[in-house]
Design an enzyme around this catalytic site. Structure first.
Site, PDB file in Angstrom:
ATOM      1  N   HIS A  90      40.858   0.293 -14.406  1.00  0.00           N
ATOM      2  CA  HIS A  90      41.402   1.553 -14.603  1.00  0.00           C
ATOM      3  C   HIS A  90      41.806   1.784 -16.002  1.00  0.00           C
ATOM      4  CE1 HIS A  90      43.606   5.164 -14.132  1.00  0.00           C
ATOM      5  NE2 HIS A  90      42.789   5.538 -13.060  1.00  0.00           N
ATOM      6  N   GLU A 138      35.305   7.886 -15.588  1.00  0.00           N
ATOM      7  CA  GLU A 138      36.546   8.333 -15.717  1.00  0.00           C
ATOM      8  C   GLU A 138      36.945   8.501 -17.309  1.00  0.00           C
ATOM      9  OE1 GLU A 138      39.168   8.339 -11.829  1.00  0.00           O
ATOM     10  OE2 GLU A 138      39.955   7.262 -13.698  1.00  0.00           O
TER      11      GLU A 138
HETATM   12  O1  G3P Z   1      42.072   6.794 -10.606  1.00  0.00           O
HETATM   13  C1  G3P Z   1      42.097   8.383 -10.604  1.00  0.00           C
HETATM   14  C2  G3P Z   1      42.632   8.981 -11.666  1.00  0.00           C
HETATM   15  O2  G3P Z   1      42.582   8.358 -12.910  1.00  0.00           O
HETATM   16  C3  G3P Z   1      42.209  10.540 -11.972  1.00  0.00           C
HETATM   17  O3  G3P Z   1      43.373  11.051 -12.126  1.00  0.00           O
HETATM   18  O4  G3P Z   1      45.058  12.767 -12.115  1.00  0.00           O
HETATM   19  O5  G3P Z   1      43.207  13.113 -13.391  1.00  0.00           O
HETATM   20  O6  G3P Z   1      43.035  13.059 -11.018  1.00  0.00           O
HETATM   21  P1  G3P Z   1      43.704  12.626 -12.226  1.00  0.00           P
END
Ligand code: G3P
Length: 220
Positions: A90, A138
């Site tokens: 992550h 991400e």
């Molecule tokens: O692990 C999921 C995360 O990094 C996404 O975070 O708060 O943008 O939904 P968020």
């Protein structure tokens, strides 16, 4: 295969201790065509796993099984504790590619589902060669924000799906995360070829997190 909705509790205070346990129990009552999964804090995970009706994930694991290691999290303990899978690399818990490769290898041997995060398309391609169960695309700058990866990068997402498919010889599926907050985001993710989504603040910070989770997957 059912799509995956994985909620990362991170260390949000609303999801620690009893509050986190209450939310997990609420999630476990949801009946849907989705695989409902949650990654609580590591201490909470140790208390609640296994929990019927929900797939529990660790937020991290080290590439070790057992032995003289201090302050590590072992693959063996997750496996024996009934944990279903693990989030790796992550952007808030980065690991190097060689360490990641060994961790994915041990987890796969232990039959743990691996969700490996990638911040860029290039990183996703490097990771795809390791053939984890999932790669979660991400972009770090969108994590925790109001605009979702779907709103900002939908074109790129299609390409990431294709590249990961190619580099992993179709062994790895793609998820996306960062700013996901609406039913529309989730529907679009599936339409773009994702196998599901990773969500955090939209659910963890909601007044009624179970209701928010249901809303995301189109349940009342
Ligand atoms: O692990 C999921 C995360 O990094 C996404 O975070 O708060 O943008 O939904 P968020």
């Amino acid at each position: 295969m059912k799509p995956l909705l994985l909620v990362n509790f991170k260390l949000y205070s609303a999801m620690l201790g009893e509050k986190g346990v209450r939310f997990l129990r609420g999630l476990a009552t949801i009946r849907s065509s989705w695989t409902i999964a949650a990654a609580p804090s590591m201490l909470l995970l140790g208390k609640v796993s296994p929990l019927k009706g929900i797939s529990l994930f660790a937020q991290h694991v080290d590439p070790i099984m057992e032995g003289p290691f201090t302050g590590h999290i072992s693959v063996l303990e997750l496996e024996q504790g009934g944990v279903r899978g693990v989030i790796l690399n992550h952007s808030e818990r980065r690991i190097s590619l060689p360490v990641l490769a060994e961790t994915v290898r041990l987890c796969t041997k232990a039959r743990l589902v691996t969700v490996v995060c990638a911040s860029t398309s290039a990183e996703a391609q490097r990771i795809a060669r390791l053939r984890p169960s999932y790669i979660a695309y991400e972009p770090p700058e969108l994590i925790g924000g109001k605009r979702s990866v779907i709103e900002v990068e939908s074109q790129k997402l299609r390409t990431v799906v294709q590249l990961v498919k190619k580099k992993s010889h179709s062994a790895t599926q793609v998820l996306c995360g960062a700013g996901i907050h609406s039913r529309h985001d989730v529907q679009e993710a599936l339409r773009l070829g994702m196998a599901g989504v990773l969500v955090s603040h939209a659910v963890c910070g909601a007044k009624d997190p179970v209701k928010k989770e249901k809303e995301l997957i189109g349940l009342r």
